[in-house]
Design a protein around this motif. Structure first.
Motif, PDB file in Angstrom:
ATOM      1  N   LEU A 267       2.596 -56.652   3.685  1.00 39.78           N
ATOM      2  CA  LEU A 267       2.160 -55.476   4.430  1.00 39.78           C
ATOM      3  C   LEU A 267       0.813 -55.686   5.110  1.00 39.78           C
ATOM      4  O   LEU A 267       0.556 -55.123   6.177  1.00 39.78           O
ATOM      5  N   GLY A 268      -0.037 -56.504   4.503  1.00 41.08           N
ATOM      6  CA  GLY A 268      -1.385 -56.700   5.033  1.00 41.08           C
ATOM      7  C   GLY A 268      -1.429 -57.347   6.396  1.00 41.08           C
ATOM      8  O   GLY A 268      -2.423 -57.239   7.119  1.00 41.08           O
ATOM      9  N   VAL A 269      -0.336 -57.997   6.792  1.00 38.61           N
ATOM     10  CA  VAL A 269      -0.316 -58.703   8.069  1.00 38.61           C
ATOM     11  C   VAL A 269      -0.497 -57.767   9.252  1.00 38.61           C
ATOM     12  O   VAL A 269      -1.017 -58.160  10.298  1.00 38.61           O
ATOM     13  N   LEU A 270      -0.092 -56.511   9.124  1.00 36.63           N
ATOM     14  CA  LEU A 270      -0.095 -55.594  10.262  1.00 36.63           C
ATOM     15  C   LEU A 270      -1.498 -55.258  10.756  1.00 36.63           C
ATOM     16  O   LEU A 270      -1.660 -54.842  11.904  1.00 36.63           O
ATOM     17  N   ALA A 271      -2.503 -55.403   9.912  1.00 38.05           N
ATOM     18  CA  ALA A 271      -3.852 -55.018  10.318  1.00 38.05           C
ATOM     19  C   ALA A 271      -4.825 -56.190  10.250  1.00 38.05           C
ATOM     20  O   ALA A 271      -6.023 -55.988  10.039  1.00 38.05           O
ATOM     21  N   GLN A 272      -4.329 -57.392  10.454  1.00 36.61           N
ATOM     22  CA  GLN A 272      -5.216 -58.550  10.485  1.00 36.61           C
ATOM     23  C   GLN A 272      -5.851 -58.678  11.867  1.00 36.61           C
ATOM     24  O   GLN A 272      -5.128 -58.830  12.855  1.00 36.61           O
ATOM     25  N   PRO A 273      -7.168 -58.643  11.964  1.00 32.58           N
ATOM     26  CA  PRO A 273      -7.822 -58.657  13.279  1.00 32.58           C
ATOM     27  C   PRO A 273      -7.451 -59.865  14.136  1.00 32.58           C
ATOM     28  O   PRO A 273      -7.274 -59.734  15.357  1.00 32.58           O
ATOM     29  N   GLN A 274      -7.312 -61.043  13.531  1.00 27.68           N
ATOM     30  CA  GLN A 274      -7.025 -62.248  14.313  1.00 27.68           C
ATOM     31  C   GLN A 274      -5.619 -62.227  14.890  1.00 27.68           C
ATOM     32  O   GLN A 274      -5.334 -62.927  15.877  1.00 27.68           O
ATOM     33  N   ALA A 438      -5.435 -54.155   5.099  1.00 22.13           N
ATOM     34  CA  ALA A 438      -4.433 -53.082   5.094  1.00 22.13           C
ATOM     35  C   ALA A 438      -5.044 -51.771   4.609  1.00 22.13           C
ATOM     36  O   ALA A 438      -4.831 -50.714   5.215  1.00 22.13           O
ATOM     37  N   ALA A 439      -5.809 -51.802   3.521  1.00 17.06           N
ATOM     38  CA  ALA A 439      -6.363 -50.586   2.941  1.00 17.06           C
ATOM     39  C   ALA A 439      -7.394 -49.935   3.858  1.00 17.06           C
ATOM     40  O   ALA A 439      -7.430 -48.712   4.002  1.00 17.06           O
ATOM     41  N   LEU A 463     -11.084 -45.224   6.632  1.00 19.79           N
ATOM     42  CA  LEU A 463     -11.694 -46.554   6.503  1.00 19.79           C
ATOM     43  C   LEU A 463     -12.610 -46.614   5.283  1.00 19.79           C
ATOM     44  O   LEU A 463     -12.554 -47.570   4.494  1.00 19.79           O
ATOM     45  N   VAL A 464     -13.438 -45.602   5.106  1.00 16.99           N
ATOM     46  CA  VAL A 464     -14.398 -45.602   4.002  1.00 16.99           C
ATOM     47  C   VAL A 464     -13.685 -45.519   2.655  1.00 16.99           C
ATOM     48  O   VAL A 464     -13.971 -46.294   1.733  1.00 16.99           O
ATOM     49  N   VAL A 465     -12.740 -44.588   2.540  1.00 20.99           N
ATOM     50  CA  VAL A 465     -12.025 -44.418   1.271  1.00 20.99           C
ATOM     51  C   VAL A 465     -11.210 -45.668   0.939  1.00 20.99           C
ATOM     52  O   VAL A 465     -11.211 -46.152  -0.203  1.00 20.99           O
ATOM     53  N   GLY A 466     -10.502 -46.219   1.936  1.00 20.93           N
ATOM     54  CA  GLY A 466      -9.710 -47.422   1.701  1.00 20.93           C
ATOM     55  C   GLY A 466     -10.547 -48.591   1.247  1.00 20.93           C
ATOM     56  O   GLY A 466     -10.203 -49.291   0.286  1.00 20.93           O
ATOM     57  N   ALA A 467     -11.680 -48.802   1.925  1.00 18.77           N
ATOM     58  CA  ALA A 467     -12.552 -49.932   1.579  1.00 18.77           C
ATOM     59  C   ALA A 467     -13.181 -49.744   0.205  1.00 18.77           C
ATOM     60  O   ALA A 467     -13.200 -50.665  -0.623  1.00 18.77           O
ATOM     61  N   LEU A 468     -13.710 -48.539  -0.065  1.00 22.17           N
ATOM     62  CA  LEU A 468     -14.363 -48.300  -1.358  1.00 22.17           C
ATOM     63  C   LEU A 468     -13.364 -48.374  -2.508  1.00 22.17           C
ATOM     64  O   LEU A 468     -13.683 -48.921  -3.574  1.00 22.17           O
ATOM     65  N   ILE A 510      -3.380 -49.281  -4.952  1.00 19.91           N
ATOM     66  CA  ILE A 510      -4.191 -48.089  -5.207  1.00 19.91           C
ATOM     67  C   ILE A 510      -4.910 -47.639  -3.932  1.00 19.91           C
ATOM     68  O   ILE A 510      -4.918 -46.458  -3.580  1.00 19.91           O
ATOM     69  N   ALA A 511      -5.501 -48.592  -3.225  1.00 17.76           N
ATOM     70  CA  ALA A 511      -6.380 -48.260  -2.102  1.00 17.76           C
ATOM     71  C   ALA A 511      -5.633 -47.767  -0.871  1.00 17.76           C
ATOM     72  O   ALA A 511      -6.107 -46.840  -0.191  1.00 17.76           O
ATOM     73  N   LEU A 512      -4.492 -48.363  -0.541  1.00 15.50           N
ATOM     74  CA  LEU A 512      -3.784 -47.961   0.676  1.00 15.50           C
ATOM     75  C   LEU A 512      -3.288 -46.519   0.608  1.00 15.50           C
ATOM     76  O   LEU A 512      -3.496 -45.751   1.566  1.00 15.50           O
ATOM     77  N   PRO A 513      -2.624 -46.080  -0.471  1.00 18.94           N
ATOM     78  CA  PRO A 513      -2.238 -44.662  -0.538  1.00 18.94           C
ATOM     79  C   PRO A 513      -3.427 -43.713  -0.451  1.00 18.94           C
ATOM     80  O   PRO A 513      -3.341 -42.654   0.190  1.00 18.94           O
ATOM     81  N   LEU A 514      -4.556 -44.068  -1.078  1.00 24.36           N
ATOM     82  CA  LEU A 514      -5.742 -43.217  -0.997  1.00 24.36           C
ATOM     83  C   LEU A 514      -6.285 -43.165   0.428  1.00 24.36           C
ATOM     84  O   LEU A 514      -6.741 -42.112   0.898  1.00 24.36           O
ATOM     85  N   SER A 515      -6.240 -44.297   1.127  1.00 23.13           N
ATOM     86  CA  SER A 515      -6.686 -44.345   2.521  1.00 23.13           C
ATOM     87  C   SER A 515      -5.814 -43.462   3.408  1.00 23.13           C
ATOM     88  O   SER A 515      -6.315 -42.724   4.266  1.00 23.13           O
ATOM     89  N   ILE A 516      -4.501 -43.538   3.196  1.00 21.26           N
ATOM     90  CA  ILE A 516      -3.564 -42.697   3.962  1.00 21.26           C
ATOM     91  C   ILE A 516      -3.808 -41.226   3.650  1.00 21.26           C
ATOM     92  O   ILE A 516      -3.845 -40.375   4.560  1.00 21.26           O
TER      93      ILE A 516
END
Length: 540
Positions: A267-274, A438-439, A463-468, A510-516
Motif C-alpha cells: 500500500l505504501g507505494v501509492l504515496a512515494q514521492p520519487q 502512506a500514513a 499529515l500531522v496525525v499520521g506522522a505522529l 495503526i497510523a493510516l486509519p488514524l490519518s484517514i
C-alpha cells in the motif's frame, strides 16, 4: 567467487556497463538546461522510458536482495506482495492516481511532491512538513538500497564492504548530480532491461539446479518433515507452517508477513514521492496508458522471481550444508541469502551478470531517491529558507546549483546511515519508509486529487496525525525499532509499552486509519473548505 576480480569476462561486462551508464548520464547532463529539466525531465519523457523507469525505481535491491532473503524466511506468501505490487503499484497507481497527478502537476506547475501538496492546499506548512518528513526518513531507505548493492559486490568480488559502498555511491551520484531526472530516467531504462533479463535467467538456472519446477517445489514442501525437531520447533512456535503455505493466522510470523511486508509495502507505494514525480514527467495521459504494460511486466518478472527463488534457497542450503538458508548465513543475516546463493550455486558468468543486475537495481532506485532528496532540499526548503533569511517577499527562481548541492548533501547523510545501520535491515528500512509515506501523505494526497471542495485544515491534520502516530508506534510499541531506539526503555523501563501481538503489528496498521479519520473529521467540521483551485500559485 574468488577468481571473479581477475576474470576477463567480468571486466569486459563491467567496462561496457559503466561506459553505457556514463554515456546516458552525459546525455542527460547535456539536455539539462534549466531547473525544470533537472526536476521533471522537461515533462516530455517517452512512455516506454516512464514505464521501465517507474518499475526500476520501485524495484531495487531491497526487493531482490532484502525481500528475496525475507522470502527465504517466510516462504512463498510473499507472492501476495508481488500481486499488490502490480495491482496497486502499477494498475491503480497509473490508472487512478497517475492521470490526475500529471494534470494537477501541470496546471499548478508543481515541480516536486511537497510542491504539489503545498500549491494544491495553498499552504507553506504542507510543503515544509512533507519536505522535512522526506528528508528525515528517506536517507534510511537510500542507505538500505546502498547496502543491498554493496553487499553483493563484497561477496562476489571479495572486497571490503566500505570500499564497495564507496565506489558504488560515487559512481551513482555522479550522473544524478549533473544530469538530474533526465539522466536518472535514461539510465533507469537501460538498467531495467538488464534486471528483467537477469531475473528471468536466475529463475531458469535455479529450477535447473533443483531438478525442475515440480521436483523443486515437491522437495521444498517435504523439507520441514526432514528437519530435526530442534531446528523446526522454534519456527513452528512463531506460526511457521512451511515455505509453500501461509503462516498460522494471528501468529507472529503471520502478523509480520501481513502487516509489515505485504500491506506496508504493497500500500505504501501509492504515496512515494520519487514515484509520484514519474507521473509528472509525462506529456499527456496517453503516455501514461502506454507505460502501464511495460511497468506491469517489469514488476511481475522481477518481484515474482525474487519471491520464488528466495524460498527455494532453503532447499539448496539444506542439500549442501544441512541448514536452512537463514541458519547458513553469518549472524543469521537474511540480507546475505540471495548474494551467497548466487555466488555459490551459479556459474561464474552468471555471477558477473547478476552483479550487474543488482547494481542496476540499486543504481536505478538510489538515483531516483537521491534526486528526490536533492530537489526536496534544494527546491522545497532552501529557497524558502533564503527568503526568510533575506526578508524578501518573493521566492528566488529555482536553481540548478541548489538542487545539485542538495543532492550531494543528502548523499553524504545517506552514506553515513549505510555505514551505521545493522544487519538484516534492508526489508525493515524499506517497509518503514513506505509505511510512513502512506500514513503521512496518502490521505492528503487522495484528498488533493479527487475532492472538489478541499480543506487545508483537514490535510494538515491528516499529515500531522499520521506522522505522529507512525513515529509513536515505532518508538514505543513496534519491538524491532523500539528496542533499538531505547526511548521506551529509558522513559518506562521496558523495550515496548504493549505486549504481544501488538509488538509485531506494523505502525502503518495503526497510523493510516488514524490519518484517514483525522482528515474525515476535520474536513466535515471545517466550514471554510474551498472549491479546489488549479491556478498557478505558490504557498504563502
Amino acid at each position: 567467487m574468488a577468481g571473479l576480480m581477475g576474470s576477463a569476462v567480468f571486466w569486459a561486462f563491467t567496462v561496457v556497463y559503466m561506459a553505457v551508464v556514463l554515456f546516458l548520464g552525459y546525455l542527460g547532463y547535456k539536455r539539462t538546461k534549466a531547473s525544470e529539466d533537472f526536476m521533471l525531465a522537461g515533462r516530455k519523457i517517452h512512455p516506454w522510458v516512464i514505464g521501465i523507469s517507474y518499475g526500476a525505481t520501485f524495484i531495487s535491491t531491497s526487493a531482490i536482495v532484502g525481500f528475496g532473503g525475507t522470502a527465504a524466511v517466510y516462504g512463498t506468501g510473499l507472492i501476495w506482495l508481488a500481486f499488490l505490487n502490480i495491482a496497486v503499484g502499477v494498475l491503480l497507481a497509473f490508472i487512478v492516481f497517475g492521470k490526475p497527478t500529471r494534470a494537477l502537476g501541470e496546471k499548478l506547475r508543481a515541480a516536486t511532491f511537497p510542491d504539489l501538496l503545498g500549491k494544491r492546499f495553498n499552504s507553506s506548512f504542507m510543503q515544509y512538513s512533507a519536505a522535512i518528513l522526506i528528508l528525515l526518513i528517506m536517507p534510511m531507505y537510500a542507505a538500505a538500497v546502498m547496502i543491498g548493492g554493496s553487499r553483493f559486490m563484497e561477496a562476489a568480488l571479495g572486497i571490503d564492504y566500505t570500499l564497495a559502498l564507496t565506489v558504488f555511491v560515487i559512481f551513482t551520484s555522479a550522473y544524478v548530480i549533473f544530469g538530474g531526472l533526465k539522466a536518472v530516467m535514461y539510465t533507469d531504462a537501460m538498467q531495467g532491461v538488464i534486471m528483467v533479463m537477469g531475473m528471468a535467467i536466475l529463475l531458469l538456472l535455479t529450477f535447473s539446479l533443483l531438478g525442475g519446477p515440480t521436483q523443486a517445489f515437491n522437495d521444498l514442501a517435504a523439507l520441514p518433515s526432514e528437519m530435526p525437531s530442534e531446528m523446526i520447533d522454534g519456527l513452528v512456535s512463531k506460526g511457521f507452517t512451511g515455505w509453500l503455505s501461509m503462516p498460522e493466522v494471528g501468529s507472529e510470523f503471520w502478523l509480520v508477513l501481513i502487516t509489515t511486508i505485504i500491506m506496508g509495502v504493497g500500500l505504501g507505494v501509492l504515496a512515494q514521492p520519487q514515484l509520484v514525480v514519474r507521473f509528472m514527467t509525462a506529456d499527456d495521459n496517453k503516455a501514461l496508458n502506454r507505460a502501464i504494460p511495460l511497468g506491469g511486466l517489469f514488476i511481475l518478472i522481477t518481484t515474482g522471481v525474487a519471491y520464488t527463488v528466495g524460498p527455494l534457497t532453503n532447499l539448496y542450503f539444506w542439500n549442501t550444508q544441512g541448514k536452512t538458508a537463514l541458519a547458513a548465513m553469518p549472524n543469521a543475516n537474511s540480507d546475505l541469502i540471495i548474494p551467497t546463493f548466487i555466488n555459490e550455486a551459479m556459474p561464474e558468468l552468471f555471477v558477473v551478470v547478476f552483479m550487474l543486475v543488482l547494481l542496476s537495481a540499486a543504481m536505478s532506485t538510489l538515483s531516483a531517491i537521491l534526486h528526490t532528496m536533492g530537489t526536496t532540499a534544494g527546491f522545497d526548503l532552501w529557497r524558502h529558507f533564503q527568503r526568510w533569511r533575506t526578508g524578501s517577499k518573493k521566492l528566488s527562481p529555482p536553481s540548478l546549483r541548489a538542487n545539485r548541492v542538495g543532492t550531494l548533501f543528502m548523499l553524504i547523510v545517506s552514506f553515513g546511515f549505510a555505514l551505521l545501520m545493522d544487519e538484516s535491515i534492508i526489508m525493515r528500512a524499506t517497509a518503514m519508509f513506505m509505511g510512513l509515506c502512506a500514513a503521512a501523505f496518502m490521505p492528503a494526497f487522495v484528498h488533493a486529487l479527487f475532492s472538489k471542495r478541499i480543506s487545508t485544515k483537514a490535510a494538515k491534520a491528516s499529515l500531522v496525525v499520521g506522522a505522529l502516530a507512525w513515529f509513536g508506534w515505532t518508538a514505543f510499541v513496534h519491538i524491532k525499532e523500539s528496542s533499538v531506539l531505547g526511548i521506551s526503555q529509558f522513559l518506562f523501563g521496558r523495550p515496548a509499552l504493549l505486549g504481544m501481538p501488538w509488538q509485531v503489528v506494523d505502525p502503518l496498521i495503526i497510523a493510516l486509519p488514524l490519518s484517514i479519520l483525522a482528515l474525515v473529521v476535520v474536513w466535515y467540521a471545517d466550514g471554510e473548505c474551498r472549491l479546489a483551485k488549479t491556478k498557478d500559485a505558490e504557498p504563502a
